[in-house]
Design a protein around this motif. Structure first.
Motif, PDB file in Angstrom:
ATOM      1  N   TRP A  50       0.061  73.829  -6.626  1.00  0.00           N
ATOM      2  CA  TRP A  50      -0.161  74.769  -5.535  1.00  0.00           C
ATOM      3  C   TRP A  50       0.045  74.125  -4.167  1.00  0.00           C
ATOM      4  O   TRP A  50       0.519  74.779  -3.234  1.00  0.00           O
ATOM      5  CB  TRP A  50      -1.542  75.397  -5.651  1.00  0.00           C
TER       6      TRP A  50
ATOM      7  N   TRP B  28      -3.221  84.270  -5.869  1.00  0.00           N
ATOM      8  CA  TRP B  28      -3.763  82.938  -5.621  1.00  0.00           C
ATOM      9  C   TRP B  28      -4.914  82.663  -6.601  1.00  0.00           C
ATOM     10  O   TRP B  28      -5.815  83.484  -6.752  1.00  0.00           O
ATOM     11  CB  TRP B  28      -4.269  82.828  -4.183  1.00  0.00           C
TER      12      TRP B  28
ATOM     13  N   ILE C 206       0.385  83.257   3.307  1.00  0.00           N
ATOM     14  CA  ILE C 206      -0.040  82.838   1.974  1.00  0.00           C
ATOM     15  C   ILE C 206      -0.441  84.050   1.145  1.00  0.00           C
ATOM     16  O   ILE C 206      -0.081  84.160  -0.039  1.00  0.00           O
ATOM     17  CB  ILE C 206      -1.204  81.828   2.077  1.00  0.00           C
TER      18      ILE C 206
ATOM     19  N   ILE D 208       5.856  78.000   2.298  1.00  0.00           N
ATOM     20  CA  ILE D 208       5.177  78.506   3.489  1.00  0.00           C
ATOM     21  C   ILE D 208       5.325  77.541   4.669  1.00  0.00           C
ATOM     22  O   ILE D 208       5.856  77.894   5.715  1.00  0.00           O
ATOM     23  CB  ILE D 208       3.674  78.752   3.211  1.00  0.00           C
TER      24      ILE D 208
ATOM     25  N   LEU E   7       2.844  75.585  -1.413  1.00  0.00           N
ATOM     26  CA  LEU E   7       2.571  75.867  -0.002  1.00  0.00           C
ATOM     27  C   LEU E   7       3.554  75.127   0.897  1.00  0.00           C
ATOM     28  O   LEU E   7       4.096  75.700   1.846  1.00  0.00           O
ATOM     29  CB  LEU E   7       1.146  75.451   0.349  1.00  0.00           C
TER      30      LEU E   7
ATOM     31  N   TYR F  74       1.536  84.835  -2.127  1.00  0.00           N
ATOM     32  CA  TYR F  74       0.788  84.564  -3.353  1.00  0.00           C
ATOM     33  C   TYR F  74      -0.421  85.499  -3.482  1.00  0.00           C
ATOM     34  O   TYR F  74      -1.569  85.085  -3.328  1.00  0.00           O
ATOM     35  CB  TYR F  74       0.297  83.114  -3.372  1.00  0.00           C
TER      36      TYR F  74
END
Length: 422
Positions: A235, A203, A196, A243, A239, A200
């Motif tokens: 968001w 973030w 993550i 991810i 993810l 990002y």
């Protein structure tokens, strides 16, 4: 606003019970934008309780005391509160009425031990208890609102929701909080955190990211204190797409078993299980889910070689030549379960859970998994360095995930298996 929690009980200090109540409190308080600043656990010692109540009330706006409201001599919360507030103990009419009604509903006589629960600090308020015999206590000390709550989790949950939180909401400003809990299977905390961070680096500060390791799924928590649902949606989807991908299971309070049942139902597929080392755990987790009967056909627990032969058609030659923990036996178990049940997908496991039974060729932790579909049977040879209980839970979770993947047409060679291959 500063909130502190005081847990009391020798059984917690001794490790006889695990504290789950403070987690429940944190969750319910967190929904209103409040956090627990400090948590203290003490045993059933009056002097220590009194000192903690005085100290914590002087340093906080809210103190929630949990436990010690029962009828026995080691339940000291009411006595400690009276001493800390320098008030006498007295029989509280409201608490007496609650206790008498509780006894009447159960057709029992109140006794001296039960009546102890109605002896409270003079002038205190009481908090209703929907199911238990002891009321909660509400007092103010050092400008701090103190709420004494029962240790029984179901009673605490009700009292928080219907008594404590409504009173706090009248006294203190609450924030707007929205939380998403995403369940992921197959990735560790540090790995996901790094992925993550790499993906990002920007973030957003408005969304707090948290991780909670559990078995079988890891929980990734997204919390927005501005309660911007659209931003959370964006968001969360990033993810999942970038991810987590096929390791994403569902949002809590879902589960891996629930996601597996949902996948089978969505695709109108049926499943069967054949288990040895997991002892029925896979079938049990599937059938714990309401509606499992629509997709679950049958399960076999064939611990002995004789049952593997008679129930699933495993060949005696394969057992003699390769042993029960082997690829041919796992294949025969899976294909036998699928043929006997008429299911679309079947999974079979045979392994050595330990602590004994291993050999140099097949050490403890060795397991063969076979997943049979209408087209092909996949096999997996793994070596899991876990104690018996964790070994069985991990194998069961792998099998649930493989069933889910087969139903959804996802890869049946997930990355997380690579580190355990023989």
């Amino acid at each position: 606003m500063k909130i502190q929690v005081l847990l009391t009980g020798n059984e917690i200090m001794a490790g006889d019970i695990v504290d789950s109540n403070s987690t429940m409190m944190a969750d319910q308080l967190g929904r209103h934008g409040w956090r627990i600043a400090r948590k203290v656990t003490v045993g059933d010692e009056l002097d220590v309780l009194v000192a903690e109540i005085r100290s914590q009330s002087a340093a906080s706006d809210v103190l929630i005391i949990n436990g010690g409201l029962g009828p026995t001599v080691d339940d000291l919360t009411a006595q400690a509160l009276a001493a800390a507030c320098e008030r006498p103990l007295t029989l509280h009419p409201g608490a007496v009425a609650h206790l008498e009604a509780w006894c009447e509903r159960r057709q029992i006589q109140s006794n001296e031990a039960n009546r102890k629960q109605a002896i409270l600090p003079e002038g205190c308020g009481i908090l209703a208890n929907d199911s238990g015999s002891a009321v909660g206590i509400h007092v103010e000390l050092n400008g701090c609102q103190i709420y004494a709550t029962p240790g029984v989790p179901s009673e605490l949950r009700w009292m928080l929701r219907h008594e404590v939180l409504p009173d706090m909401l009248k006294r203190f400003p609450a924030g707007e909080v929205e939380t998403r809990r995403l369940l992921v299977f197959g990735g560790g905390e540090s790995t996901l955190q790094q992925l993550i961070h790499n993906q990002y680096p920007d973030w957003p500060e408005s969304i707090e990211l948290g991780f909670r390791a559990s078995m079988p799924a890891l929980e990734v928590k997204l919390t927005s204190r501005s309660a911007d649902s659209a931003e959370l949606d964006r968001w969360q989807q990033r993810l999942i797409d970038d991810i987590f991908q096929d390791t994403y299971i569902a949002n809590a309070p879902g589960s891996l078993a629930q996601a597996t049942i949902d996948a089978l139902y969505r695709e109108q597929l049926h499943v069967a299980t054949a288990e040895s080392c997991t002892g029925g755990m896979i079938a049990s987790q599937l059938t714990d889910v309401p509606g499992a009967s629509q997709v679950f056909e049958a399960g076999w627990v064939t611990y002995s070689n004789a049952m593997k032969q008679s129930q699933l058609g495993v060949a005696a030659n394969d057992l003699d030549h390769f042993g029960a923990v082997s690829e041919p036996v796992a294949i025969a178990m899976a294909e036998g379960a699928r043929a006997n049940s008429g299911a679309d997908i079947s999974v079979a496991v045979t392994g050595i859970a330990g602590p004994d039974g291993g050999t140099e060729q097949k050490p403890v932790g060795t397991v063969w998994i076979a997943l049979a579909t209408t087209e092909v049977t996949h096999t997996y040879a793994l070596r899991l360095p876990f104690e018996r209980g964790l070994f069985r839970r991990w194998v069961s979770a792998c099998c649930l995930d493989l069933i889910r993947r087969a139903a959804l047409g996802l890869t049946l060679q997930p990355r997380y298996l690579a580190r355990f291959r023989k």
